[in-house]
Design a protein around this motif. Structure first.
Motif, PDB file in Angstrom:
ATOM      1  N   GLN A   1       1.233  -0.026 -13.574  1.00 26.64           N
ATOM      2  CA  GLN A   1       0.827  -0.223 -11.884  1.00 26.64           C
ATOM      3  C   GLN A   1       0.135  -1.091 -11.395  1.00 26.64           C
ATOM      4  OE1 GLN A   1       2.660   3.058 -10.084  1.00 26.64           O
ATOM      5  NE2 GLN A   1       4.652   3.721 -10.791  1.00 26.64           N
ATOM      6  N   PRO A   2      -0.853  -2.293 -11.425  1.00 26.67           N
ATOM      7  CA  PRO A   2      -1.633  -2.599 -11.469  1.00 26.67           C
ATOM      8  C   PRO A   2      -1.692  -3.365  -9.815  1.00 26.67           C
ATOM      9  CG  PRO A   2      -0.270  -4.320 -12.501  1.00 26.67           C
ATOM     10  CD  PRO A   2       0.173  -2.830 -12.273  1.00 26.67           C
ATOM     11  N   ASP A   3      -0.564  -3.488  -8.935  1.00 20.86           N
ATOM     12  CA  ASP A   3      -1.030  -3.505  -7.579  1.00 20.86           C
ATOM     13  C   ASP A   3      -0.466  -2.796  -6.807  1.00 20.86           C
ATOM     14  OD1 ASP A   3      -1.598  -5.989  -8.683  1.00 20.86           O
ATOM     15  OD2 ASP A   3       0.895  -6.692  -9.018  1.00 20.86           O
ATOM     16  N   ILE A   4      -1.255  -1.285  -7.106  1.00 22.30           N
ATOM     17  CA  ILE A   4      -0.711   0.502  -5.833  1.00 22.30           C
ATOM     18  C   ILE A   4      -1.739  -0.419  -4.911  1.00 22.30           C
ATOM     19  CG2 ILE A   4      -0.934   2.673  -5.447  1.00 22.30           C
ATOM     20  CD1 ILE A   4       0.092   2.742  -8.617  1.00 22.30           C
ATOM     21  N   GLY A   5      -0.820  -0.677  -3.478  1.00 28.95           N
ATOM     22  CA  GLY A   5      -1.685  -0.997  -2.713  1.00 28.95           C
ATOM     23  C   GLY A   5      -1.159  -0.938  -1.155  1.00 28.95           C
ATOM     24  N   TYR A   6      -1.343  -0.472   0.080  1.00 29.78           N
ATOM     25  CA  TYR A   6      -0.875  -0.238   1.297  1.00 29.78           C
ATOM     26  C   TYR A   6      -1.867  -0.750   2.313  1.00 29.78           C
ATOM     27  CZ  TYR A   6       3.361   1.376  -0.815  1.00 29.78           C
ATOM     28  OH  TYR A   6       4.189   1.789  -1.799  1.00 29.78           O
ATOM     29  N   ARG A   7      -1.172  -1.616   3.049  1.00 28.35           N
ATOM     30  CA  ARG A   7      -2.448  -1.926   4.418  1.00 28.35           C
ATOM     31  C   ARG A   7      -1.708  -1.856   5.976  1.00 28.35           C
ATOM     32  NH1 ARG A   7      -5.128  -5.925   6.585  1.00 28.35           N
ATOM     33  NH2 ARG A   7      -6.327  -6.778   3.972  1.00 28.35           N
ATOM     34  N   SER A   8      -2.463  -1.337   6.558  1.00 25.05           N
ATOM     35  CA  SER A   8      -1.733  -0.677   8.203  1.00 25.05           C
ATOM     36  C   SER A   8      -2.498  -1.789   9.060  1.00 25.05           C
ATOM     37  CB  SER A   8      -2.307   0.527   8.298  1.00 25.05           C
ATOM     38  OG  SER A   8      -3.937   0.927   8.761  1.00 25.05           O
ATOM     39  N   SER A   9      -1.342  -2.086  10.169  1.00 25.19           N
ATOM     40  CA  SER A   9      -1.702  -2.856  10.645  1.00 25.19           C
ATOM     41  C   SER A   9      -1.114  -2.855  12.060  1.00 25.19           C
ATOM     42  CB  SER A   9      -1.449  -4.415  10.298  1.00 25.19           C
ATOM     43  OG  SER A   9      -0.012  -4.807  10.368  1.00 25.19           O
ATOM     44  N   LYS A  10      -0.797  -3.910  13.105  1.00 25.12           N
ATOM     45  CA  LYS A  10      -0.207  -3.552  14.451  1.00 25.12           C
ATOM     46  C   LYS A  10       1.790  -3.779  14.143  1.00 25.12           C
ATOM     47  CE  LYS A  10      -3.632  -5.325  17.686  1.00 25.12           C
ATOM     48  NZ  LYS A  10      -4.207  -6.711  18.982  1.00 25.12           N
ATOM     49  N   MET A  11       1.917  -4.173  13.025  1.00 30.26           N
ATOM     50  CA  MET A  11       3.104  -4.927  12.246  1.00 30.26           C
ATOM     51  C   MET A  11       3.683  -3.079  11.896  1.00 30.26           C
ATOM     52  SD  MET A  11       3.967  -7.848  13.618  1.00 30.26           S
ATOM     53  CE  MET A  11       5.791  -7.471  13.265  1.00 30.26           C
ATOM     54  N   GLY A  12       2.492  -2.109  11.403  1.00 26.63           N
ATOM     55  CA  GLY A  12       3.094  -0.992  10.947  1.00 26.63           C
ATOM     56  C   GLY A  12       2.354  -0.805   9.448  1.00 26.63           C
ATOM     57  N   ILE A  13       2.923  -0.268   8.408  1.00 29.00           N
ATOM     58  CA  ILE A  13       2.186  -0.347   7.058  1.00 29.00           C
ATOM     59  C   ILE A  13       3.583  -0.762   5.987  1.00 29.00           C
ATOM     60  CG2 ILE A  13       1.501   1.553   5.335  1.00 29.00           C
ATOM     61  CD1 ILE A  13       1.906   3.547   7.477  1.00 29.00           C
ATOM     62  N   ALA A  14       2.385  -1.240   5.428  1.00 22.12           N
ATOM     63  CA  ALA A  14       3.355  -3.084   3.645  1.00 22.12           C
ATOM     64  C   ALA A  14       2.095  -3.056   2.610  1.00 22.12           C
ATOM     65  CB  ALA A  14       3.808  -3.899   4.750  1.00 22.12           C
TER      66      ALA A  14
ATOM     67  N   ASN B   1     -15.984  11.576 -11.195  1.00 20.13           N
ATOM     68  CA  ASN B   1     -16.790  10.746 -11.282  1.00 20.13           C
ATOM     69  C   ASN B   1     -16.439   9.224 -11.260  1.00 20.13           C
ATOM     70  OD1 ASN B   1     -18.846  12.298 -10.366  1.00 20.13           O
ATOM     71  ND2 ASN B   1     -19.163  12.649 -12.024  1.00 20.13           N
ATOM     72  N   THR B   2     -14.897   8.787 -11.600  1.00 23.58           N
ATOM     73  CA  THR B   2     -14.249   7.556 -11.678  1.00 23.58           C
ATOM     74  C   THR B   2     -13.927   7.181 -10.034  1.00 23.58           C
ATOM     75  OG1 THR B   2     -13.280   9.033 -14.011  1.00 23.58           O
ATOM     76  CG2 THR B   2     -12.331   7.366 -12.292  1.00 23.58           C
ATOM     77  N   VAL B   3     -13.828   6.046 -10.648  1.00 24.07           N
ATOM     78  CA  VAL B   3     -13.614   4.988  -9.555  1.00 24.07           C
ATOM     79  C   VAL B   3     -12.360   4.461  -8.995  1.00 24.07           C
ATOM     80  CG1 VAL B   3     -13.925   3.688  -7.300  1.00 24.07           C
ATOM     81  CG2 VAL B   3     -15.799   4.654  -7.961  1.00 24.07           C
ATOM     82  N   ILE B   4     -11.373   4.927  -8.520  1.00 25.84           N
ATOM     83  CA  ILE B   4      -9.785   4.596  -8.826  1.00 25.84           C
ATOM     84  C   ILE B   4      -9.112   3.431  -7.788  1.00 25.84           C
ATOM     85  CG2 ILE B   4      -9.264   6.562 -10.057  1.00 25.84           C
ATOM     86  CD1 ILE B   4      -7.457   7.445  -7.267  1.00 25.84           C
ATOM     87  N   GLY B   5     -10.153   3.113  -6.501  1.00 25.25           N
ATOM     88  CA  GLY B   5      -9.964   2.932  -5.744  1.00 25.25           C
ATOM     89  C   GLY B   5     -10.265   2.302  -4.609  1.00 25.25           C
ATOM     90  N   ILE B   6     -10.644   1.250  -3.489  1.00 25.95           N
ATOM     91  CA  ILE B   6     -11.238   1.761  -2.137  1.00 25.95           C
ATOM     92  C   ILE B   6     -10.763   1.777  -0.861  1.00 25.95           C
ATOM     93  CG2 ILE B   6     -12.525   0.116  -3.403  1.00 25.95           C
ATOM     94  CD1 ILE B   6     -10.155  -1.820  -0.972  1.00 25.95           C
ATOM     95  N   LEU B   7     -11.000   2.305  -0.525  1.00 23.35           N
ATOM     96  CA  LEU B   7     -10.567   1.686   2.093  1.00 23.35           C
ATOM     97  C   LEU B   7     -11.207   1.069   2.819  1.00 23.35           C
ATOM     98  CD1 LEU B   7      -8.741   3.871   3.405  1.00 23.35           C
ATOM     99  CD2 LEU B   7     -10.156   4.775   3.834  1.00 23.35           C
ATOM    100  N   ASP B   8     -10.416   0.233   2.826  1.00 22.40           N
ATOM    101  CA  ASP B   8     -10.976  -1.463   3.090  1.00 22.40           C
ATOM    102  C   ASP B   8     -10.474  -1.329   4.577  1.00 22.40           C
ATOM    103  OD1 ASP B   8     -11.977  -3.290   3.733  1.00 22.40           O
ATOM    104  OD2 ASP B   8     -10.846  -4.827   2.572  1.00 22.40           O
ATOM    105  N   THR B   9     -11.484  -1.528   5.631  1.00 25.08           N
ATOM    106  CA  THR B   9     -11.360  -1.365   6.902  1.00 25.08           C
ATOM    107  C   THR B   9     -12.391  -1.980   7.116  1.00 25.08           C
ATOM    108  OG1 THR B   9     -11.150  -0.090   9.133  1.00 25.08           O
ATOM    109  CG2 THR B   9     -12.842   0.761   7.450  1.00 25.08           C
ATOM    110  N   TYR B  10     -11.801  -2.921   8.742  1.00 22.60           N
ATOM    111  CA  TYR B  10     -13.237  -2.548   9.482  1.00 22.60           C
ATOM    112  C   TYR B  10     -13.357  -2.900  10.284  1.00 22.60           C
ATOM    113  CZ  TYR B  10      -9.560  -5.956  11.528  1.00 22.60           C
ATOM    114  OH  TYR B  10      -7.917  -6.893  12.066  1.00 22.60           O
ATOM    115  N   LYS B  11     -14.806  -2.764  11.626  1.00 24.82           N
ATOM    116  CA  LYS B  11     -14.170  -2.870  13.400  1.00 24.82           C
ATOM    117  C   LYS B  11     -14.746  -4.053  13.549  1.00 24.82           C
ATOM    118  CE  LYS B  11     -16.661  -0.081  15.288  1.00 24.82           C
ATOM    119  NZ  LYS B  11     -17.957   0.571  15.603  1.00 24.82           N
TER     120      LYS B  11
END
Length: 814
Positions: free
Chosen positions: A652-665, A706-716
């Motif tokens: 499952q190489p494309d596991i990821g979700y984004r939250s925005s004003k439109m919701g979670i997708a 010690n294994t990195v399995i993903g990232i949490l991407d956000t901004y201000k």
């Protein structure tokens, strides 16, 4: 001096310089850190005797001094410590004096206290009653004056005048009518006769003044004013403010024949009369005064102080104006001085009346009474003290003289006797005391040697116990072997005042005893050159090989001992094996620069400490092994976890979700360079807000171990400023918790998959076991594989290779 001379006359024997003199012993010091530096404090038990070895030698002490030391140690339980001669006053005298003083003083003090408190409260109540009477009188005067004003206004409302009022109120131009002049003249005569009103005027229902004795009132409109709106309903008195001037409005409604209100008749009076009533200070003393305050806490009348404040917000004013109540209290007035005040609320003029008097003046009589009561009480106390001292002295003087002699005997002066010639119980006690002192003098000489010996043993035992406790404390609190060995040898050397202490441990082969810790410069030198001794050689090797301690009271006479150049001053040595869980792991060497420094007791204590150190070293070794095993387990689990995530992300190489004003997708974005940097470095990557993004990006790696399995991407947004440390720390903590949750979910998913496979295997195997023939088993297997796994093609083929076909590799079906 007389008592002292009397006691001297009762001494037995000559008073020449050769007489035996007994001195008070000094307190024994407590046990210190070093064996040779201090002596233990006497420990009084039934079978323990101690002496002060720091005093002069036995043969140089007088009999009294030796007696005192023996008594202190032989009779600790049988007698209480005696007071020194400087603390001689009789406790019996104190008790008698105290009892007599309490009998007199307690009732006197209680009576005076109750009298003072009662008088104080009574004085306060009298002041409050006086102020309340004054306030009531002022209130009555104000009501009387208001009633007079209402009466004057009622007199104006005759039937003839009432008709003229209605005519004027109904006329569009009233000043052109003859009634206008007649009414105005009537008003003016009333003002001239009574002098109470400053002006009288008529107001119609619209609030317009249509007639007034004051030219300034003409054609004014009072619509919306409280006195006008309320006066249309009923007669009233009202405190009115107009253009910074206060005046009292007396308002009467005017009704026509039908009972309908046609206007109001208003009489305006100044505050001079009320001010005169308030300034009358009869019954208020020098500091008392009365004044009025409006509902808004504005001062209405003059006060004693020349310049008056606009507003008064004292405690009394606040209670009176807010609660519309009567009361009294003690509080600071508008000048900050404490006063006793009484306050009344006057609803007729919507104001508060306060009567106040400064507390210091009001309670001056009570203070005088307090002074008189205090003086009487002090006089009674003085008389009681003198009487108690006289009576107690007449009873306790004989006992005091005997107590002084007993204190001298307790201090070691056993030649003293009690000189009291009486035939009562005190005389019997004195003779008994003299007999006991004589017996003690005969008892002393035979016991001092035994006391000294037992004291020395106790001192040594106490030092051993203290040293053992220090070593045990270090052994139980330190898990680092190197640090433990260094601290142990230093502690033993310091506590036992030794020349050198060294600790040897066996190497892995068990052939050599290697020095691991040594004290002083000699120990450092031997450690640098890697000093070691072969097992079986020297005292250390012999002790390890035989699992026994070896003692050389004179190192020159021990044939086994190996001399060391770094320790030339060693005169006696002991080697002690280190035993841990039934095995010898090394040895401890203790060396002294004095011959014969070790005896059976010291060796027993040192061996106990050696065993404690050995167990502590073994525990430290086991702790290190356990830590290493734990780290290995953690690394193995981390590798298994990493492989599990690699397999999961491969499927499952494309596991990821984004939250925005439109919701979670789900997200389909590709990996950016900063995302890959966060994955590769395993650390937070923060943008600086440059470029066209108008924002501060932040990428936090999600880790499992010690294994990195993903990232949490956000901004201000740029407007919110860059990320601060607290925000980054919160996101890192969130990422850590997310990693734990994801790892738990992956493990749960793997467990479910394994359970599903095992169940499927059990079901197929169960169906296969129920078949009875080979063909049926094969058919069942193919059918289950087809239906269960959803395969498009499944077959089972049985076959064997015949011996003739083994060479060519062909397969034949059967």
């Amino acid at each position: 001096m007389g008592a002292r001379a009397s006691r001297r006359s009762c001494r037995h024997g000559p008073s020449s310089p050769t007489d035996r003199t007994f001195l008070s012993p000094r307190p024994l010091p407590r046990l210190g850190n070093k064996m040779e530096a201090t002596m233990p404090e006497p420990i009084h038990t039934e079978n323990t005797i101690t002496v002060d070895q720091s005093a002069a030698p036995t043969e140089q002490l007088s009999l009294g001094q030796r007696a005192l030391r023996v008594i202190d140690r032989l009779m600790p339980v049988q007698r209480e410590p005696q007071p020194a001669p400087s603390r001689q006053p009789s406790s019996l005298r104190r008790r008698l004096t105290t009892a007599m003083l309490l009998i007199v003083l307690v009732p006197t003090v209680l009576s005076a206290t109750v009298s003072v408190i009662t008088g104080w409260h009574s004085a306060q109540q009298q002041v409050v009653n006086q102020l309340r009477s004054v306030a009531t009188l002022k209130e009555a005067q104000i009501h009387l004056w208001l009633n007079d004003l209402h009466t004057d206004l009622t007199v104006l409302q005759t039937e003839e005048m009432q008709a003229d009022f209605i005519t004027l109120l109904g006329a569009p131009v009233p000043d052109k009518l003859p009634e206008y002049k007649r009414v105005r003249s009537h008003f003016a005569r009333n003002i001239a006769q009574t002098g109470r009103f400053e002006a009288i005027f008529l107001v119609d229902t619209s609030g317009r003044v249509i007639l007034s004795t004051s030219l300034t009132q003409y054609w004014k409109n009072y619509r919306g004013w409280a006195f006008f709106e309320e006066g249309l309903q009923e007669p009233l008195s009202h405190l009115t403010w107009e253009a910074g001037v206060r005046w009292i409005s007396i308002v009467h409604p005017i009704y026509d024949e039908t009972g309908r209100t046609r206007g109001i008749l208003v009489g305006r009076a100044t505050m001079d009369t009320i001010n005169a009533i308030m300034m009358e200070r009869s019954g208020l003393g020098e500091t008392g005064e009365t004044y009025l305050v409006s509902a808004e806490q504005a001062l209405l009348t003059d006060i004693r102080a020349g310049s008056r404040p606009v507003y008064v917000r004292t405690q009394g004013v606040q209670i009176a104006t807010q609660e519309r109540a009567e009361g009294s209290g003690i509080y600071p007035n508008y000048r900050g001085r404490t006063v006793i005040g009484v306050f009344h609320w006057l609803p007729d003029i919507n104001a508060a009346l306060l009567a106040e008097q400064e507390q210091i003046e009001a309670l001056r009589p009570a203070l005088a009474l307090l002074g008189i009561s205090t003086g009487v009480a002090l006089l009674a106390i003085t008389i009681a003290i003198l009487a108690a001292l006289t009576i107690s002295r007449s009873v306790t003087d004989p006992l005091t003289r005997m107590a002084a002699t007993a204190s001298q005997v307790a201090a070691g002066e056993l030649e003293h006797t009690v000189c009291i010639k009486r035939e009562d119980e005190i005389g019997v006690l004195a003779r008994t005391f003299n007999s006991m002192t004589a017996q003690l003098r005969d008892l002393i000489g035979n016991l001092e040697a035994q006391v000294a010996q037992r004291t020395q043993e106790l001192e040594q035992r106490s030092n051993y116990l203290a040293a053992s406790a220090d070593v045990a404390r270090a052994a139980s609190s330190i898990l680092d072997s190197a640090r433990l060995t260094r601290q142990v040898v230093e502690l033993i050397k310091e506590r036992f005042s030794l020349y050198y202490v060294g600790l040897f441990l066996l190497d892995e082969a068990g052939e050599w005893a290697v020095l691991r810790a040594g004290t002083g410069e000699a120990g450092e030198a031997m450690l640098r050159r890697g000093h070691k001794i072969k097992v079986g050689e020297g005292m250390i090797g012999w002790s390890i090989a035989h699992a026994q301690s070896r003692i050389a009271l004179d190192v020159g006479e021990d044939a086994v001992r190996l001399a060391t150049n770094e320790l030339p001053n060693t005169r006696s040595e002991a080697a002690l094996p280190l035993r841990a869980r039934g095995q010898i792991i090394g040895a401890l060497t203790v060396q002294s620069d004095q011959p014969g420094a070790f005896d059976e007791n010291s060796i027993a204590v040192l061996q106990t400490m050696a065993d404690q150190v050995a167990i502590a070293l073994e525990n430290a070794r086991l702790f290190t092994q356990n830590q290493a095993a734990l780290e290995t387990t953690q690394r193995a689990y981390g590798e298994l976890s990493r492989r599990g995530w690699v397999e999961l992300l491969r499927t499952q190489p494309d596991i990821g979700y984004r939250s925005s004003k439109m919701g979670i997708a789900p997200t389909t974005e590709s990996w950016r360079a900063d995302m890959e940097q966060a994955v590769q470095t395993g650390s937070v990557v923060q943008g600086n807000g440059t470029g066209d993004t108008n924002r501060y990006p932040l990428i936090v790696p999600i880790k499992v171990g010690n294994t990195v399995i993903g990232i949490l991407d956000t901004y201000k947004p740029i407007a919110d400023g860059p990320w601060n440390e607290e925000e980054i720390a919160i996101l890192e903590a969130l990422a850590d918790q997310l990693g734990l949750a994801l790892e738990g979910a992956r493990l749960y998913r793997d467990a479910q998959q394994r359970a599903s496979r095992e169940q499927l295997t059990r079901e197929i195997a169960d169906k296969m076991r129920r078949a009875t023939s080979v063909e049926e088993i094969i058919q069942t297997t193919v059918d289950e594989l087809f239906h269960t796994l959803g395969t498009s093609r499944a077959f089972v083929k049985l076959g064997l290779l015949s011996p003739a076909d083994d060479t060519d590799g062909e397969t034949h079906d059967t």
